[in-house]
Design a protein around this motif. Sequence first.
Motif, PDB file in Angstrom:
ATOM      1  N   ASP A   1     -28.316 -24.784   6.435  1.00  0.00           N
ATOM      2  CA  ASP A   1     -26.975 -25.175   6.875  1.00  0.00           C
ATOM      3  C   ASP A   1     -26.187 -23.986   7.411  1.00  0.00           C
ATOM      4  O   ASP A   1     -25.248 -24.162   8.187  1.00  0.00           O
ATOM      5  N   LEU A   2     -26.549 -22.786   6.976  1.00  0.00           N
ATOM      6  CA  LEU A   2     -25.809 -21.580   7.366  1.00  0.00           C
ATOM      7  C   LEU A   2     -26.790 -20.444   7.601  1.00  0.00           C
ATOM      8  O   LEU A   2     -27.603 -20.129   6.730  1.00  0.00           O
ATOM      9  N   LEU A   3     -26.705 -19.835   8.780  1.00  0.00           N
ATOM     10  CA  LEU A   3     -27.513 -18.669   9.117  1.00  0.00           C
ATOM     11  C   LEU A   3     -26.644 -17.421   8.983  1.00  0.00           C
ATOM     12  O   LEU A   3     -25.588 -17.330   9.607  1.00  0.00           O
ATOM     13  N   VAL A   4     -27.095 -16.476   8.169  1.00  0.00           N
ATOM     14  CA  VAL A   4     -26.372 -15.220   7.973  1.00  0.00           C
ATOM     15  C   VAL A   4     -27.170 -14.121   8.662  1.00  0.00           C
ATOM     16  O   VAL A   4     -28.292 -13.802   8.244  1.00  0.00           O
ATOM     17  N   CYS A   5     -26.609 -13.565   9.721  1.00  0.00           N
ATOM     18  CA  CYS A   5     -27.305 -12.529  10.485  1.00  0.00           C
ATOM     19  C   CYS A   5     -27.033 -11.152   9.878  1.00  0.00           C
ATOM     20  O   CYS A   5     -25.973 -10.931   9.285  1.00  0.00           O
ATOM     21  N   PRO A   6     -27.970 -10.209  10.050  1.00  0.00           N
ATOM     22  CA  PRO A   6     -27.807  -8.902   9.412  1.00  0.00           C
ATOM     23  C   PRO A   6     -26.681  -8.057   9.988  1.00  0.00           C
ATOM     24  O   PRO A   6     -26.108  -7.238   9.287  1.00  0.00           O
TER      25      PRO A   6
ATOM     26  N   PRO B   1     -24.119 -26.058   0.768  1.00  0.00           N
ATOM     27  CA  PRO B   1     -24.793 -25.474   1.933  1.00  0.00           C
ATOM     28  C   PRO B   1     -26.029 -24.661   1.549  1.00  0.00           C
ATOM     29  O   PRO B   1     -26.027 -23.926   0.560  1.00  0.00           O
ATOM     30  N   LYS B   2     -27.073 -24.833   2.355  1.00  0.00           N
ATOM     31  CA  LYS B   2     -28.288 -24.039   2.209  1.00  0.00           C
ATOM     32  C   LYS B   2     -28.155 -22.814   3.110  1.00  0.00           C
ATOM     33  O   LYS B   2     -28.105 -22.947   4.335  1.00  0.00           O
ATOM     34  N   VAL B   3     -28.085 -21.645   2.492  1.00  0.00           N
ATOM     35  CA  VAL B   3     -27.759 -20.405   3.189  1.00  0.00           C
ATOM     36  C   VAL B   3     -29.029 -19.603   3.441  1.00  0.00           C
ATOM     37  O   VAL B   3     -29.732 -19.219   2.493  1.00  0.00           O
ATOM     38  N   ALA B   4     -29.336 -19.341   4.707  1.00  0.00           N
ATOM     39  CA  ALA B   4     -30.508 -18.555   5.085  1.00  0.00           C
ATOM     40  C   ALA B   4     -30.053 -17.167   5.521  1.00  0.00           C
ATOM     41  O   ALA B   4     -29.362 -17.023   6.530  1.00  0.00           O
ATOM     42  N   VAL B   5     -30.428 -16.143   4.749  1.00  0.00           N
ATOM     43  CA  VAL B   5     -30.093 -14.765   5.104  1.00  0.00           C
ATOM     44  C   VAL B   5     -31.228 -14.244   5.982  1.00  0.00           C
ATOM     45  O   VAL B   5     -32.326 -13.944   5.500  1.00  0.00           O
ATOM     46  N   LEU B   6     -30.964 -14.153   7.276  1.00  0.00           N
ATOM     47  CA  LEU B   6     -32.020 -13.920   8.253  1.00  0.00           C
ATOM     48  C   LEU B   6     -32.516 -12.478   8.272  1.00  0.00           C
ATOM     49  O   LEU B   6     -31.765 -11.530   8.050  1.00  0.00           O
ATOM     50  N   ALA B   7     -33.795 -12.359   8.571  1.00  0.00           N
ATOM     51  CA  ALA B   7     -34.441 -11.073   8.813  1.00  0.00           C
ATOM     52  C   ALA B   7     -35.631 -11.353   9.726  1.00  0.00           C
ATOM     53  O   ALA B   7     -35.896 -12.504  10.090  1.00  0.00           O
TER      54      ALA B   7
END
Length: 310
Positions: A242-247, A175-181
């Motif tokens: 593939d995955l959005l990580v919200c703060p 998975p491609k993990v995007a740590v959002l900001a």
Amino acid sequence: MSYTSLQQLVDRVQSSDYGTRTVSVINATESHVLEAIRDAEKDGLVTPILFGDQAVINEQLVKLCMEPTDYIVEHADSPEQAAIMAGQSLASGRADFLVKGNISTGKMLKALFSTEADFRTGGYISHLSIIELPNHPKLFGLTDAAINITPTLEEKKAIIRNAVGTMLAMGFATPKVAVLASTEVVDEKTPSTIDAAALKVAGMAGEFGDCVVEGPISYDLAMDPESAEIKQFDSPIQGDADLLVCPEIVSANILIKALRYAGYSRSAGIVVGGRGPIVLTSRAAATQDKYWPLVLAASATIGKHQQSSR
């Protein structure tokens, strides 16, 4: 691999060599939950154990034209006792995952977190949603829109670890993990960007297993290849997350609801990090909204079965 629809997860479970998954339903006195269980059972996805007031459960089964003698119904004197009994069924190996029935989330989790229920394994509990968005080429995950309010950096690490492990078990490849900001630039005045950068470093060090982590990254760069190209954003993700990580929970909850009501997405969510997934849906949710989380949980537990048998 990647998936283009939730239906593909149904196909994955149905084609598995490991058979149907056993699900324990906590206080199974609510008709929509039983209807979702009936539909999932008909599709060959689950075999249920129903916990709660036996007389009320049997009455609901009859109303839904479901034969009570076809089901395992175990009496509990209260919703909390039903949760404890369901947790014990998971710990003993009788069940693969849990479904929240007619009980509040707070009461259910309090009962499951008790020593008697034996649900916790020392890990961190979090929520993962899988989303199908029209005109978007694949399913993607979002975390955490339901459990953790303002997670610390270490808690965010656990949230990512839970989500990545679950997605790998479902069959998502690396998975491609995007740590959002709000921006892709680290800004000391914006704590979420500092955490995101630290999480990227942790990902590069292998703390989350088989995945690629990028952060900080804005939503457009995580989800739209054209935006990433225009802004010349050089990353392995570049609009292909593939995955959005919200703060924190506020941004996650707003985003998932915006995707649903403005973007017409379909989504399903499960609680992960315990002995097995928990299907956690609103008691006001329609039957179909309770069906898809059953699919997620069944797919995740089949994947873990495959991993443990290697």
